[in-house]
Design a protein around this motif. Structure first.
Motif, short mmCIF file in Angstrom:
data_model
loop_
_atom_site.label_atom_id
_atom_site.label_comp_id
_atom_site.label_asym_id
_atom_site.label_seq_id
_atom_site.Cartn_x
_atom_site.Cartn_y
_atom_site.Cartn_z
N ASP A 23 0.83 -1.21 0.00
CA ASP A 23 0.00 0.00 0.00
C ASP A 23 0.86 1.26 0.00
O ASP A 23 0.63 2.21 0.74
CB ASP A 23 -0.94 0.00 1.22
N LYS A 70 -8.31 -7.85 -4.39
CA LYS A 70 -8.54 -7.66 -2.95
C LYS A 70 -8.53 -6.16 -2.62
O LYS A 70 -9.33 -5.67 -1.83
CB LYS A 70 -7.46 -8.37 -2.15
N GLN A 71 -7.59 -5.46 -3.25
CA GLN A 71 -7.46 -4.02 -3.04
C GLN A 71 -8.70 -3.30 -3.56
O GLN A 71 -9.27 -2.45 -2.89
CB GLN A 71 -6.22 -3.55 -3.81
N LYS A 74 -11.87 -3.07 -1.60
CA LYS A 74 -11.90 -2.22 -0.40
C LYS A 74 -12.44 -0.82 -0.68
O LYS A 74 -12.57 -0.01 0.23
CB LYS A 74 -10.48 -2.08 0.17
N ASP A 75 -12.72 -0.54 -1.95
CA ASP A 75 -13.06 0.84 -2.32
C ASP A 75 -14.37 1.36 -1.73
O ASP A 75 -14.63 2.55 -1.80
CB ASP A 75 -13.09 1.00 -3.85
N GLN A 77 -15.23 0.57 1.50
CA GLN A 77 -15.15 0.43 2.96
C GLN A 77 -15.13 1.78 3.67
O GLN A 77 -14.88 2.80 3.05
CB GLN A 77 -13.88 -0.34 3.34
N GLU A 86 -20.39 -4.20 5.80
CA GLU A 86 -20.20 -4.05 4.37
C GLU A 86 -21.09 -5.03 3.62
O GLU A 86 -21.15 -6.20 3.98
CB GLU A 86 -18.76 -4.40 4.07
N VAL A 204 -17.60 -0.99 -6.66
CA VAL A 204 -16.68 -2.12 -6.54
C VAL A 204 -17.17 -3.24 -7.45
O VAL A 204 -18.37 -3.43 -7.62
CB VAL A 204 -16.54 -2.65 -5.09
#
Ligand SMILES: *[C@@H]1O[C@H](CO)[C@@H](O)[C@H](O)[C@H]1NC(C)=O
Ligand SMILES: *[C@@H]1O[C@H](CO)[C@@H](O)[C@H](O)[C@H]1NC(C)=O
Ligand SMILES: *[C@@H]1O[C@H](CO)[C@@H](O)[C@H](O)[C@H]1NC(C)=O
Length: 206
Positions: A23, A70-71, A74-75, A77, A86, A204
């Motif tokens: 990250d 996976k990244q 997360k958009d 969250q 979520e 997402v």
């Protein structure tokens, strides 16, 4: 020569995966450049690679895809209200969410060639708010699943706007038409009578 090229390519991929997993926000614009250079090289060199090399590179790319997916998931969250858990993102589709007046609204969508398994034509958004006891309204019993996208020849269960166009999957939309998509989403919510300042808009892809 080809071997060396593969090695450079693989090393760059490893660095890329690592940087994304860490990250390291500062290097992100550079990462996109690196990736397109790698893709170009891959197109030029693929004919020269052995079957083992090709398989190794494919495996690396799949690993990288897993990390990026996976990244990407997360958009949506960390939006308000925090007490809402979520919502699940449907596979073969996406979930577009926006918060208005401390209420979270999420719109499940399906890619072309997929349809919802329950009729939801007049049910564009699901809500999670104090009024719903911080639980997601859903046609499924309990939990955070809002919709499922099943393979289907015709798409009839959802509202027209709940399907991504044939030539534009969720990911294509997100990568090339993000702001127009979010604008339309906000307008749609307004047209349903939900007025107010919008926050934490996101899309997402499952
Ligand atoms: C892909 O990921 C798996 C599990 O994380 C790892 O064991 C493997 O070495 C990786 N393969 C490549 C080619 O990066
Ligand atoms: C919402 O979350 C906060 C902090 O996590 C907690 O104190 C509060 O009781 C929760 N409210 C409801 C209605 O669950
Ligand atoms: C937004 O809405 C306009 C007008 O309805 C439409 O032409 C456009 O394709 C929409 N954009 C996206 C990304 O859905």
């Amino acid at each position: 020569m080809a071997l060396q090229g593969t090695f450079v390519w693989l090393s760059s991929l490893a660095v890329l995966s690592f940087a994304i997993a860490q990250d390291d926000t500062c290097s992100r614009p550079k990462l996109e450049e690196d990736l397109s250079a790698l893709l170009k090289l891959g197109g030029e060199c693929s004919g020269a690679w052995s079957s083992v090399q090709t398989a190794t590179i494919l495996q690396s790319l799949r690993n990288l895809t897993d990390v990026l997916q996976k990244q990407q998931l997360k958009d949506c969250q960390l939006a308000e209200p925090k007490n809402c858990t979520e919502a699940k993102v449907p596979e073969n589709g996406g979930l577009a969410c926006v918060t208005v007046a401390n209420k979270r609204y999420c719109k499940p969508m399906c890619n072309h060639g997929y349809d919802f398994d329950f009729i939801r034509r007049s049910r564009v958004f699901e809500e999670c708010s104090e009024q719903t006891g911080y639980k997601w309204q859903t046609q499924y019993i309990g939990g955070n699943r809002l919709a499922v996208c099943n393979e289907a020849k015709i798409q009839v269960s959802g509202a027209k706007t709940a399907y991504f166009p044939e030539d534009q999957s969720c990911l294509t939309t997100k990568s090339t038409l993000h702001s127009s998509f979010i604008e339309n989403l906000t307008t749609e919510l307004k047209n349903l009578g939900i007025q107010g300042e919008t926050q934490s808009s996101c899309l997402v892809c499952g």
